[in-house]
Each structure stands twice: as structure tokens, then as C-alpha cells.
Write a protein that holds these residues in place. Sequence first.
Motif, PDB file in Angstrom:
ATOM      1  N   ALA A  86      -0.342  11.259   0.988  1.00  0.00           N
ATOM      2  CA  ALA A  86      -0.899  10.023   0.418  1.00  0.00           C
ATOM      3  C   ALA A  86      -1.542  10.334  -0.930  1.00  0.00           C
ATOM      4  N   ILE A  87      -2.232  11.482  -1.025  1.00  0.00           N
ATOM      5  CA  ILE A  87      -2.839  11.888  -2.302  1.00  0.00           C
ATOM      6  C   ILE A  87      -1.738  12.083  -3.350  1.00  0.00           C
ATOM      7  N   ALA A  88      -0.618  12.705  -2.924  1.00  0.00           N
ATOM      8  CA  ALA A  88       0.490  12.929  -3.862  1.00  0.00           C
ATOM      9  C   ALA A  88       1.128  11.613  -4.290  1.00  0.00           C
ATOM     10  N   ALA A  89       1.139  10.608  -3.388  1.00  0.00           N
ATOM     11  CA  ALA A  89       1.753   9.313  -3.715  1.00  0.00           C
ATOM     12  C   ALA A  89       0.858   8.492  -4.635  1.00  0.00           C
ATOM     13  N   ASP A  90      -0.439   8.817  -4.640  1.00  0.00           N
ATOM     14  CA  ASP A  90      -1.418   8.014  -5.371  1.00  0.00           C
ATOM     15  C   ASP A  90      -1.428   8.402  -6.851  1.00  0.00           C
ATOM     16  N   PRO A  91      -0.959   7.517  -7.734  1.00  0.00           N
ATOM     17  CA  PRO A  91      -0.922   7.900  -9.155  1.00  0.00           C
ATOM     18  C   PRO A  91      -2.326   8.106  -9.718  1.00  0.00           C
ATOM     19  N   ASP A  92      -3.346   7.556  -9.052  1.00  0.00           N
ATOM     20  CA  ASP A  92      -4.713   7.699  -9.557  1.00  0.00           C
ATOM     21  C   ASP A  92      -5.389   8.995  -9.108  1.00  0.00           C
ATOM     22  N   SER A  93      -4.739   9.765  -8.222  1.00  0.00           N
ATOM     23  CA  SER A  93      -5.401  10.967  -7.718  1.00  0.00           C
ATOM     24  C   SER A  93      -5.411  12.080  -8.760  1.00  0.00           C
ATOM     25  N   GLY A  94      -4.480  12.012  -9.708  1.00  0.00           N
ATOM     26  CA  GLY A  94      -4.439  13.023 -10.759  1.00  0.00           C
ATOM     27  C   GLY A  94      -3.812  14.341 -10.327  1.00  0.00           C
ATOM     28  N   MET A 133       0.840  -1.192   0.000  1.00  0.00           N
ATOM     29  CA  MET A 133       0.000   0.000   0.000  1.00  0.00           C
ATOM     30  C   MET A 133       0.887   1.259   0.000  1.00  0.00           C
ATOM     31  N   LEU A 134       0.601   2.177  -0.914  1.00  0.00           N
ATOM     32  CA  LEU A 134       1.299   3.460  -0.922  1.00  0.00           C
ATOM     33  C   LEU A 134       0.904   4.242   0.330  1.00  0.00           C
ATOM     34  N   ILE A 135       1.847   4.999   0.886  1.00  0.00           N
ATOM     35  CA  ILE A 135       1.548   5.761   2.097  1.00  0.00           C
ATOM     36  C   ILE A 135       2.134   7.166   2.016  1.00  0.00           C
ATOM     37  N   GLY A 136       1.638   8.052   2.877  1.00  0.00           N
ATOM     38  CA  GLY A 136       2.220   9.376   3.073  1.00  0.00           C
ATOM     39  C   GLY A 136       2.672   9.454   4.521  1.00  0.00           C
ATOM     40  N   ILE A 137       3.919   9.878   4.756  1.00  0.00           N
ATOM     41  CA  ILE A 137       4.450   9.953   6.126  1.00  0.00           C
ATOM     42  C   ILE A 137       4.797  11.399   6.451  1.00  0.00           C
ATOM     43  N   ASP A 138       4.111  11.947   7.460  1.00  0.00           N
ATOM     44  CA  ASP A 138       4.414  13.292   7.943  1.00  0.00           C
ATOM     45  C   ASP A 138       5.231  13.143   9.223  1.00  0.00           C
ATOM     46  N   PHE A 139       6.555  13.209   9.080  1.00  0.00           N
ATOM     47  CA  PHE A 139       7.453  13.126  10.239  1.00  0.00           C
ATOM     48  C   PHE A 139       7.417  14.480  10.934  1.00  0.00           C
ATOM     49  N   GLY A 140       6.780  14.527  12.101  1.00  0.00           N
ATOM     50  CA  GLY A 140       6.592  15.793  12.793  1.00  0.00           C
ATOM     51  C   GLY A 140       7.518  15.950  13.977  1.00  0.00           C
ATOM     52  N   ILE A 175       2.657  11.125  11.601  1.00  0.00           N
ATOM     53  CA  ILE A 175       1.320  10.684  11.201  1.00  0.00           C
ATOM     54  C   ILE A 175       1.419  10.078   9.807  1.00  0.00           C
ATOM     55  N   VAL A 176       0.744   8.935   9.626  1.00  0.00           N
ATOM     56  CA  VAL A 176       0.838   8.196   8.372  1.00  0.00           C
ATOM     57  C   VAL A 176      -0.564   7.987   7.811  1.00  0.00           C
ATOM     58  N   ALA A 177      -0.738   8.295   6.524  1.00  0.00           N
ATOM     59  CA  ALA A 177      -2.007   8.008   5.846  1.00  0.00           C
ATOM     60  C   ALA A 177      -1.727   7.038   4.710  1.00  0.00           C
ATOM     61  N   GLY A 178      -2.692   6.171   4.423  1.00  0.00           N
ATOM     62  CA  GLY A 178      -2.529   5.175   3.365  1.00  0.00           C
ATOM     63  C   GLY A 178      -3.348   5.545   2.137  1.00  0.00           C
ATOM     64  N   VAL A 179      -3.087   4.845   1.052  1.00  0.00           N
ATOM     65  CA  VAL A 179      -3.852   5.020  -0.182  1.00  0.00           C
ATOM     66  C   VAL A 179      -4.701   3.766  -0.353  1.00  0.00           C
ATOM     67  N   ASP A 180      -6.014   3.929  -0.334  1.00  0.00           N
ATOM     68  CA  ASP A 180      -6.890   2.769  -0.444  1.00  0.00           C
ATOM     69  C   ASP A 180      -8.037   3.082  -1.403  1.00  0.00           C
TER      70      ASP A 180
END
Length: 498
Positions: free
Chosen positions: A345-353, A1-8, A13-18
Amino acid sequence: MLIGIDFGTTRTIVAGVDRGNYPVLTFLDTDGDAHEHFPSVVAWEDGRLVHGFEALAAARAGAPHLRSIKRLLGEPTTHPGTTVRIGEQELLLADVLTGYLGALREALPEGAGPAAVSVPAHAHGAQRFMTLEAFRRAGFEVVAMLNEPSAAGFEFTHRQPRSLSARRTRVVVYDLGGGTFDTSLVQADGTSHAVLGSVGVNRLGGDDFDEVLADVVLEAAGRTRAQLTGPQRDRLLDDCREAKERLTPQTRRMVVELPTADGAGEPVVVAVDAFYSAASDLVARSVSAMEPLVGSLDKDSTVAGIYLVGGGSGLPLVPRMIRERFGRRVHRSPYPAASTAIGLAIAADPDSGFTVSDRLSRGFGVFRERDAGAGVAFDPILTREHPIPEHGEIVVTRRYVAAHNLGWFRYVEHTSVDAVGEPRGDLVPYAEVIFPFDPALQGSDGAEETERLAAVPVERRAGGPLVEETYTIDAAGIVSVRIADLTTGYAREYGLGR
Ligand SMILES: Nc1ncnc2c1ncn2[C@@H]1O[C@H](COP(=O)(O)OP(=O)(O)OP(=O)(O)O)[C@@H](O)[C@H]1O
Ligand SMILES: [Mg+2]
């Protein structure tokens, strides 16, 4: 699963692409309770480093620990050799970060990754470089490194596409995190974004509100900080943070446990208004930091809104004060703490456009020796408005006839330059390169070359070779240079991150 990681600074905080959704992932604490963050804490316990919730528990039990990895990374003097103390241990900051990210990776569900990651918009090159290296060494495949406010801009346009119109195409992202405040002007054209400008305050965040609340509590109890031990102060700050996070716009009073000598606590009641009036200076500081970006907002009809993100924007005082100043165009993210991770996560998602073209938030330039070493000239190479390419590289080329036997280049980043082009404000040394223009000095001894050339005195030379410098910038904002003597063909390439 593609993810976005915000190292604060305080929380990662981590969000996934689903399939078009971007859920925030949860982590278990030492009691087995789920949280939508992994604490950015490292502690030394039983002869080893522990991380996240384990480190938080160890720190509460009095173990030596470090809570400020990201603040240290952001210091202008930080470089790959920077060390840090945790108790008796002296460790490389880069290794501490790698260990922390490795533990984060272990705590993620099986198969999580590749990842889009972020750095503050005002991060200097060494911070970008060290963060990227640590993610890679911890075993992550990094698909993109964005500035945090750009990521939050994705979350805004994904969530509120109707706030934007043909005329109103800009968003001001207000990001109040745990340790840093950033504000950026993002141009959103359809699904393509560009950061037009960004300002940041490296030491303003939610942690400061905890400190202010602790002072209000101590004053109400007639005590001082000096009367508390280190661990007691930490416990007080933890409790202040929890009490602050429970506040709603309706809350009038709050109760904080003040640690006492017998190991118990004395409940102290404070009025929310007393906390807010003590904390309003902090919000006012964020507003003045925004002025250069939003000064003309009242007249500017191209700005669709101010978007409040970052956990610190969860405090009801923040939207209240920002609305007092800027009115109706202020929106708060429904998930202020997770907005950056969701945007990643949106940026990592190739389908987000969505695509982003980021800009370097600092200028980049070089000091050169001139007049046979008697003086130094500064040449700006990239301005702070320079776009960071979405993929691959863009190139800046300079050609000149060399006037010395040696070129001595000291690369730096700067926050601004003055009227005569000299760098002002923060300066970050980046790399030092010595290149031989005299053919007699052009050897092939690689790593030892710098040492050998450093011993050669700089002399003026007439009729020097034609030299070409080619600067390359990659999608992570990291710059490298190739210097070539076009007369003899001798060329060297230098990565300017290490
Ligand atoms: N509901 C809430 N109300 C008030 N403050 C909150 C709330 N939730 C989180 N915070 C505060 O937000 C801060 C953490 O915010 P966030 O997770 O955005 O920061 P960070 O990413 O760790 O830091 P930075 O962005 O500076 O690197 C902490 O100070 C935390 O107490
Ligand atoms: Mg943050």
C-alpha cells in the motif's frame, strides 16, 4: 482507494491507502465475523467453485478443495497450460486463480483499487506472468508488482526510519509465511530501496509448524495419522493452527482437539516446550538458508537490523531463536502477517515518497543451437543482480553475424550458473523462439511461422546476416525480445512470458 494485495499461500491480506495511513482491510466469514485476511482456499460446492471463507466452510464440511494455489504456481514446471484437480473437476490453474481473485475483488469495499501486488522474490517468470494476468483478468488494475520482501522493507523503513543511519543503510527481511520462507538484503537509501540479494525456500512455512504440532498431539494421544480420515486430518490441522496462533511468550501448555470417530473431539494437552523442540528444526532451516546473506553480519556494520515479518514470525519461538543467533539487531514487525500488504500500500501511494528498484532474483538466459544443431550453447542475458526498472523498460542489446540458416532459441530462467556459465539448480523453461536468418525463410505468416520453421533442418551458413536482439524488461520483471535481421530489415517481436 489505492490498495496493496499480498496474495499468500494460506491467506490473502489487503491494506488500503488512507491519507498517509495504511489500514488492513477486513473480510467477513460465513458467520459474519470480521477477519484481517481472506483465506487462499477454493472449493467445489453444488456444481460451482466457491472461494475464501465460503470455501473454508465448504472444505470443513467435506467438499473437495484446493489450498495450495500459490505453491502450485511456484512449481518450476508450472506454465499457463498447467491444470489442477478439484474433486472431479480438471481446471486450468490460471482460471482457478482468476476466479479466486475475482471473489476477493467482490469481497472488497466498493471502489477498492488500483492495486500494488506481490510475488515471492524467487518467483520464476511464468509465476510472475500468470499472477499478473490473473489479477488483470479478475478486473484489477495492477500499478506495480513487487517482490514480497521489498514490500516488507517499505513497511520497516516507514515504521522505523530511525533504525537507519548514514552508515547502517541495509535491512535483512526475514519473511516466514504460510508456505514459503524468503530472506532478502534490502538497501534503503532515504526513500529509495533496492533488493541486493534474496534467497527463498519454496516449501518452508507456518503450515509446516501445524504439521509438526499435529504429530506431537498424535504422539501424546498414542495415535497415528493413518487412523484419521482426510477430513479429520484437515480438522486437526485447523485446530493446531488456531492453537499455535494463540501462543504468547508466557504460554506453557496448549490444548488441541483430536477428532474422534463419533464426530466429536478428544482434548489433548501438550507442553509448549515439546512443540518447540519438535519445531526448532524448522527455524534452524530458515537460519541456514539465511547464512549466504548474513554470514558476515557480526562484522558488517552496514546492516541496521533483521526484520521479522510474515504470519509465521508471530510464533514466539521464531524471534527467540533468531535473537539467539543474531542478537539485538533483530526486530519483529508489530503486524508480522500484514507487513507485506502494508508495504505494498505504501508503494502504491504516490504521496509516500518511496520508490523501489527491484532485482530479478533469477538469472535469465537462452540456449542456442550450435554446430548445425549438433550442440547447444547457453548465453546468460540477465544476471540475478539485474535491476528491475521502476517504470518503463531497460534494454539489453546483442549483435552478431548469424552462422546458421535458422536461430533456435530456448529461453530459461535459472537460479545460478556455474564457473563455465552453464545454468545450475532450478531451470524454468520460458519460451521457445525460432527465427529465420535465411532470407528465403523470412515469410510473414505470423503464428504459423514457428510450426513451418520447426520442420526446416538447421544448417551452417557462411556470410550470414548481421542480427540484433533487443531485450526489454518491464516494471513487472517480464522480458520480451525483438530479433531483427539488419541486412534485410526483417524483424519479429516475441513476448517471453506466454
Ligand atoms: N500469531 C501467530 N502466531 C503464529 N503463527 C501465526 C500467527 N498468525 C499467523 N500465523 C501463521 O502464519 C502463517 C500465514 O502467514 P502469512 O499470512 O504471512 O503467509 P502467506 O502470505 O499466506 O504465505 P506465503 O508468504 O508463504 O505465501 C500461517 O501458518 C499462520 O498459522
Ligand atoms: Mg506472505
